[in-house]
Design a protein around this motif. Structure first.
Motif, PDB file in Angstrom:
ATOM      1  N   LEU A  53       0.802  -1.218   0.000  1.00  0.00           N
ATOM      2  CA  LEU A  53       0.000   0.000   0.000  1.00  0.00           C
ATOM      3  C   LEU A  53       0.838   1.273   0.000  1.00  0.00           C
ATOM      4  N   SER A  61      -6.578  -0.958  -3.842  1.00  0.00           N
ATOM      5  CA  SER A  61      -7.012   0.301  -3.254  1.00  0.00           C
ATOM      6  C   SER A  61      -8.511   0.523  -3.385  1.00  0.00           C
ATOM      7  N   LEU A  99     -10.735  -1.131   0.800  1.00  0.00           N
ATOM      8  CA  LEU A  99      -9.780  -0.982   1.886  1.00  0.00           C
ATOM      9  C   LEU A  99     -10.498  -0.693   3.187  1.00  0.00           C
ATOM     10  N   LEU A 147      -5.025   3.050   6.468  1.00  0.00           N
ATOM     11  CA  LEU A 147      -5.571   2.189   5.425  1.00  0.00           C
ATOM     12  C   LEU A 147      -4.984   0.796   5.580  1.00  0.00           C
ATOM     13  N   ASN A 164      -5.399  -3.604   4.201  1.00  0.00           N
ATOM     14  CA  ASN A 164      -6.063  -4.706   3.514  1.00  0.00           C
ATOM     15  C   ASN A 164      -5.772  -5.971   4.292  1.00  0.00           C
TER      16      ASN A 164
END
Length: 369
Positions: free
Chosen positions: A293, A317, A320, A356, A358
């Motif tokens: 990221l 992206s 997320l 952010l 994932n």
């Protein structure tokens, strides 16, 4: 062989008869937990040991409850000793604890004689985004029976309650921390209807769901002698005698007998910690360890129309997890971005961190509104 002095034993047991923490995790977080847990176990059994082994330091907010007149409660030296002992126990999980800011002293008879279910009384002294540990003179379950302590089985409330005399008995503090990091009792989620077989054939679906802890019928002082030997004669559904681990911290063995976790228990706690780290460590937002990221861009910055846009050209992206945290470490927003945008209209003007993540990585960006 260590002989246990019966005069040092505490009859009160743990108030966590059932734990639901693992089932409350989202599917994505369960996948992350399993990955961390598997990597940890492989590292423990590997001779090459390429796994990262840095110590994970976890802040805890300590609340010492006293009588309304200010008397009683654990002193600071005792708290420091307990944290030191706790860190020795959790060293093999690469986890350590430190007291966050100052000890909070609560002068309240109603809390010092505490009954499970009255957690609302604790919230005036509760610190968000951190593990809150309350030490008090007496803890009762909902049936008003004395218990050593428990932790609130709620991912959104990080609360551990401990009776003073149990906190200092050598194993109950670590036992409750084990529950916080998702471990069950070695006899399973309840005290009855034990179904784990001695041969281990159903170890991953019954008992505590961990296969390197032997099947446990539910231990007590009556089934453990003063030398920590199991003297019970219970048999499983196949007619095999149980041979439980009487020294496992998550068992109901004598408190002075309990002194260790198994490798798989350590791996489970390590994985659970890594999975929920952002919910219990306000300093984690400053960790920029992402690779996948790292190239994500957010714009405009400062935000001009209440929307943050993410660079959709970067892999992963479009979907997320995100959190918005202020400079004091308070989480103000949390959700999932499905379309590379995040609405921040509820935020007042100021500076913030956007976290952010994932399924594998996370990154922190600073923005202004």
């Amino acid at each position: 062989m260590t002989r246990v002095n019966s005069q040092t034993l505490d009859d009160a047991n743990c108030g966590n008869l059932y734990s639901n923490k693992l089932s409350k995790l989202s599917i994505d977080k369960k996948d992350i937990l399993n990955k961390y847990q598997q990597n940890f176990i492989q590292f423990k059994s590997s001779k090459t040991r390429t796994f990262k082994t840095e110590e994970n330091k976890i802040p805890v907010k300590i609340h010492v409850v006293r009588d309304s007149n200010g008397k009683g409660g654990l002193d600071q030296d005792t708290i420091e000793y307990l944290i030191t002992e706790l860190n020795t126990t959790f060293k093999e999980a690469y986890i350590s604890f430190y007291v966050f800011e100052n000890i909070d002293y609560i002068h309240n008879n109603a809390i010092n004689q505490f009954k499970k279910g009255n957690e609302g009384l604790l919230l005036d002294n509760y610190s968000e985004g951190i593990i809150n540990i309350y030490f008090m003179d007496k803890v009762l379950n909902t049936s008003e029976k004395s218990i050593c302590g428990y932790n609130v089985d709620d991912i959104d409330k990080n609360i551990i309650v401990l009776k003073n005399s149990c906190a200092t008995n050598g194993s109950s503090f670590a036992h409750e921390i084990g529950h916080f990091f998702s471990l069950l009792h070695t006899h399973g989620n309840k005290n009855s209807s034990v179904s784990e077989l001695v041969d281990g054939s159903n170890c991953d679906t019954t008992g505590d769901g961990i296969c390197d802890t032997p099947a446990d019928p539910g231990l007590s002082q009556q089934t453990i002698d003063s030398f920590c030997n199991y003297i019970g004669n219970e048999k499983d559904a196949n007619g095999n005698l149980y041979h439980p681990d009487t020294k496992n911290i998550m068992s109901y063995s004598r408190k002075a007998c309990r002194n260790h976790f198994t490798p798989q228990q350590l791996g489970r706690m390590y994985g659970f910690y890594k999975t929920i780290r952002s919910d219990i460590d306000p300093e984690y937002i400053f960790d920029n360890s992402s690779q996948d990221l790292a190239d994500i861009k957010i714009y405009p910055n400062p935000v001009t129309d209440n929307l943050i846009y993410l660079d959709s050209g970067v892999s992963n992206s479009n979907t997320l997890n995100f959190e918005v945290i202020n400079l004091s470490g308070q989480r103000l927003l949390k959700g999932i971005s499905y379309d590379a945008t995040i609405n921040v209209s509820i935020l007042p003007s100021g500076s913030y961190f956007l976290v952010l993540s994932n399924s594998e990585y996370r990154i922190t960006k600073k923005f202004m509104k």
